[in-house]
Structure formats: structure tokens, C-alpha cells
Design an enzyme around this catalytic site. Sequence first.
Site, PDB file in Angstrom:
ATOM      1  CB  SER A 158      -0.963  -0.042   1.195  1.00  0.00           C
ATOM      2  OG  SER A 158      -1.896   0.996   1.135  1.00  0.00           O
ATOM      3  CG  ASP A 168      -2.981  -0.502  -2.364  1.00  0.00           C
ATOM      4  OD1 ASP A 168      -3.043   0.679  -1.957  1.00  0.00           O
ATOM      5  OD2 ASP A 168      -3.566  -1.433  -1.792  1.00  0.00           O
TER       6      ASP A 168
END
Length: 451
Positions: free
Chosen positions: A107, A248
Site C-alpha cells: 500500500s 495500490d
Amino acid sequence: MARKYFGTDGVRGRVGELPITPEFVMRLGYAAGVTLVAREHLPAGERPAILIGKDTRVSGYMLEAALQAGFAAAGVDVLLAGPIPTPAVAYLTRALRLQAGVVISASHNPFYDNGIKFFSAGGAKLPDAVEAEIEERIGQPMGCAESARLGRARRIGDAAGRYIEFCKSSFPNELDLRGLRIALDCAHGAAYHIAPNVFHELGAEVISVGVDPNGLNINDGVGATRPENLRQAVLSHGADLGIALDGDGDRLIMVDRQGEIYDGDKLLYVIASARAAEGRLDGVVGTLMSNLGFEHALERRGVAFARAKVGDRYVLEMLHERGWKIGGENSGHIICLDCHTTGDGIISALQVLAALKHREMSLSEACKDLVFYPQRLINVRLPAGFDWKADARIAQTAADAERTLGDTGRVLLRPSGTEPLLRVMVEGRDEQLVESLARGIAGAVELAVAG
């Protein structure tokens, strides 16, 4: 059963250290393949298949190969999507009728971290109980399917195009983005080749930054966790607004034409207030970190509000429990269940833009009734195994702060789900008092850690 490897957003860590090693990830792939396929009850003769997507970290190549080997050993076919946002994996898993989807990403973390997270056949993050079941299988000997039943792998070339069309379908047909100049920061991440096309094809003039990944620069001074880069792009190019995604693509932060930054609470308020005005909003789910001002603004509109644990998976669980459609975190994870099964940065941005277009408002006008309380968050690093809850000094300092604030603020101490940190949050009407109390609690934690 308590989870050993799975945190609030899958399995995550530093590459080369457990659990993010090739051997462990191969075992994880095998355990997940066996577990997820066993739960799906496939018709006789049908081969199980799982989608793998990843962000732009250089370690993604290694981990993709390890996962692929584990799934193949479990007799599971693998579809490789290449670099693609997390919510794209959720969508494609469901659209292609697959047994599960897997994302290789950490992420918003730096390139030297990576992680693995799973989606069910329905495009939702796995419940804690299923992750615990996978963990139990990891501890068992790894087997191998018969040669004729080993999994195969193939790449799918139209993953990005399918997802672009899906994102565009969430934007009202009667609207477009013509005449709008948008600065877009893709964090050198998974959305670099997707998000610019979505907004351009809807008519916007797009100024793209953070779209040159090299495997090492993901989230490096760019993206939703570093919005100053987007702010400068908006101001220097005279953009109407700016949109920042994380590595992401499931997190969203925006900037208005004056350079003011809008976090997840503010953007969620824009979406929620527009839907409330249209009479299609039952309630909103936030988290323990959501600002009190956000909660009070919703209350003034007669909108019910509930707080979930921190983590978009827990927001999603509470939305399902209450039958509501809209929720999110101040970090920028926003979930619109009438558009997608999970949080999606691109789709969330489109919902904000649709709300502004319908109401003919700017971001600042849409948030004029929203007054945030000052909030201070301090992260304190914790050594492995340190039991901060058992420390009397920390407990006393936090209790004293709560008494000082009374009904005008909050104190929250919680461990990070992805890093060895204790997050100390204090919120209240008096900014100086909030700062003083937060520093006092953080200092107590540091003293306790030092012994």
C-alpha cells in the site's frame, strides 16, 4: 484463533525478512490455495483459478513467482494481471468468476516493504476466521498435487482496460468532466497507467505526476501520504483540483484550487451530504480515528454515524452489519458499496466529482458546514513484545488527559496493524491543549519503553 501473520491489511513486512520471504510466500500460496478452494465447493471437473495482481515494487516479481508456485502445487490455476490497483483485483476476481484474488502490495509503505492480501470470490477482503484457517495450514507440511492436477499460469492482457471501463461506469451517464483541469498523483504506483485514462476519457484535462515507476520510487515523496507534491502541482498548473492515490490505488486525498488538502473525512462528507440531500443515505460508518467535527456535521444533517475499529476491513464489516452503503477512514480509504465491494481511490474520486457536479459546488463550498476539531497524532515505536496496556504510567497519563478534555475531546491509544508503532491520538477544541496532552502521553510511552 488469533492471527500470527495477518494484520489489518493482510500479511506485510520488510522484504527478505519473515514473513516476506520467497519460501514463506510460496507456503502461504499453497495454504491459501488449499483453504480457499476447499471453501468454494467447485463442481466436478472445474479447475480452481485465482487472480494475482501487484503494485510496482521491484520485489513484486519475486513474490509473484513464489505465490504462483504455491498455488500451482495446490492444483490452482493462476491468472497474472501484472501491475494493477488493489480494487481492480477485487473487481476482476468477481467479474471473471474466480475462486479468489491476491494482491502483492504494501500500500502506502516504502518500496522495501511488501505484503500479500486476499479477496474472496465475491470481491471482499477475507474475514479474520478465514485468515486464521490459512495460517493454521501454513504450519502444516506443504504437499503437492498430482502431476496432472498441477496448476497452470497465464497472463491476462486486458485487465487494465476492463477495470478502466468499470471505474467509468460508476460515474453518472448524464455528467462528464469536460472543462475541468485535474492534477493527478499516482504515487508511482499501481494506478499509474490506469487513473489518467479514466479521468481523461471522461473529458478532463489531466496533469499527471507520479506516473514513472522504477520499482524503487513508489510512495517516495508522492501520493496520498505525501499530498504536498500534489498541492504544488495544483498551484503551479492552475488546476481546478487535485487527486492523489496511494501505491495500490485504494486510498484518496484531494486538493482544491487554493491548495487546501482534503482528507478522507472531508471527502466522505462531500459524498455523504450529497446522497443525504437526494434521500439515499441511511448512515455512515467511520472509525475510531474519524474527527468529532465530522460526526457532529453528519448529526446536524440527521445522518446516523457509527465508529468501527481502524482498518477498512472493519468499516466494511460494519457497513454489512447495518445495511449501510457509505463509510471510510480519514486516511483516505472510502467505501461506496453501491459502486464497488471494497474501497477504491479512483471510484471514490469520481463520486466526489459527481457530488460537486450535481450540486454545482467547489470542494470548499461542499465542506463549508464541516468544522474539524484539532487532532494530534503521534507515533511511538514499540519494541517487540512490549505490553503497553499493562504500564501504569501510560494508563494514568491517558486517564488524566481524558479528564482534562471532558466532553470536548477524545483520547485514543491503539497499536498500528502494519508497523511496530503505538498511535497516540488526542482530539479537542483547544489546539494548544491537544498538542500538550498528546506530547505528554507520547512521552509517557517513550519513558515506559526506555524502562
